[in-house]
Scaffold this active site. Structure first.
Site, PDB file in Angstrom:
ATOM      1  N   CYS A  89     -55.560 -27.213   9.344  1.00  0.00           N
ATOM      2  CA  CYS A  89     -54.134 -26.907   9.321  1.00  0.00           C
ATOM      3  C   CYS A  89     -53.866 -25.417   9.480  1.00  0.00           C
ATOM      4  CB  CYS A  89     -53.521 -27.408   8.015  1.00  0.00           C
ATOM      5  SG  CYS A  89     -54.310 -26.714   6.536  1.00  0.00           S
TER       6      CYS A  89
ATOM      7  N   HIS B  52     -53.926 -24.995   2.056  1.00  0.00           N
ATOM      8  CA  HIS B  52     -53.225 -25.708   3.129  1.00  0.00           C
ATOM      9  C   HIS B  52     -52.045 -24.835   3.536  1.00  0.00           C
ATOM     10  CE1 HIS B  52     -51.073 -28.777   5.383  1.00  0.00           C
ATOM     11  NE2 HIS B  52     -50.010 -28.520   4.647  1.00  0.00           N
TER      12      HIS B  52
END
Length: 206
Positions: free
Chosen positions: A109, A35
């Protein structure tokens, strides 16, 4: 500074987090489940899926992400954009990164972090951060199990209430990120060769 202006030369930091224990093995070979978020003006911005057709971009205190282990901060350089210009960039990107368009492979993301960094400093994020998604379902077994992804759900607009894990990460300089980019370019040019090489290396470590 004038009202609405960011400090000239505002530092832009890319924060990267581990999403899977498999990263302990895969990271050394240039891939893993990650992430990421982009910090500017002491606020971190990222993209998280939801059921809304409005912007899925959320903001929260830097290096505070629930259910993800902080790994590294990468110094992307400085931006001379004003605070209002940064907000305008976020508003523009929000039209593309809508909450209900999130996809763990096609639009995640890391895709947002890449687009935002390009808008702020004209640089792309290192290829290894989103390589797993770029390789597609071949490595889906390494992705954390969740309804749609680990990004979706653990971030909400209630960023101020986050209680997050803080890891022992480190920071790369612009010179080091250039070296990292050169090291990953060859593998990125030939996805099939890279897929074979990385899969073999990862299996050898298991």
């Amino acid at each position: 500074t004038f009202k609405g202006m960011a400090r000239m030369g505002e530092r832009v930091l890319l924060h990267v987090y581990d999403l899977s224990p498999m990263n302990a093995y895969a990271y050394d070979f240039g891939f893993g489940a990650f992430h990421s978020g982009v910090e500017v003006n002491s606020v971190e911005h990222t993209f998280a899926g939801n059921e809304s057709s409005s912007s899925g971009i959320v903001r929260h205190p830097p290096k505070q992400v629930p259910s993800a282990r902080f790994r590294i901060s990468i110094d992307m350089g400085e931006t001379n954009k004003s605070s209002s210009e940064i907000e305008a960039e976020l508003a523009f990107l929000g039209q593309h990164f809508q909450g209900n368009t999130y996809h763990p492979v096609m639009k995640n993301c890391n895709h947002f972090s890449d687009a935002f960094c390009q808008a702020l400093v004209g640089k792309r994020i290192p290829g290894w951060i989103n390589r797993l998604a770029n390789m597609g379902s071949c490595f889906s077994c390494l992705l954390p199990t969740a309804n749609r992804s680990s990004d979706q759900g653990f971030l909400t607009s209630q960023a101020s209430s986050f209680s997050a894990f803080r890891g022992e990460g480190f920071t790369l300089s612009p010179a080091q990120i250039q070296m990292s980019r050169r090291e990953t370019t060859a593998a990125d040019k030939d996805p099939e060769e890279s897929r074979t090489m990385l899969a073999s290396a990862a299996l050898a470590r298991l």
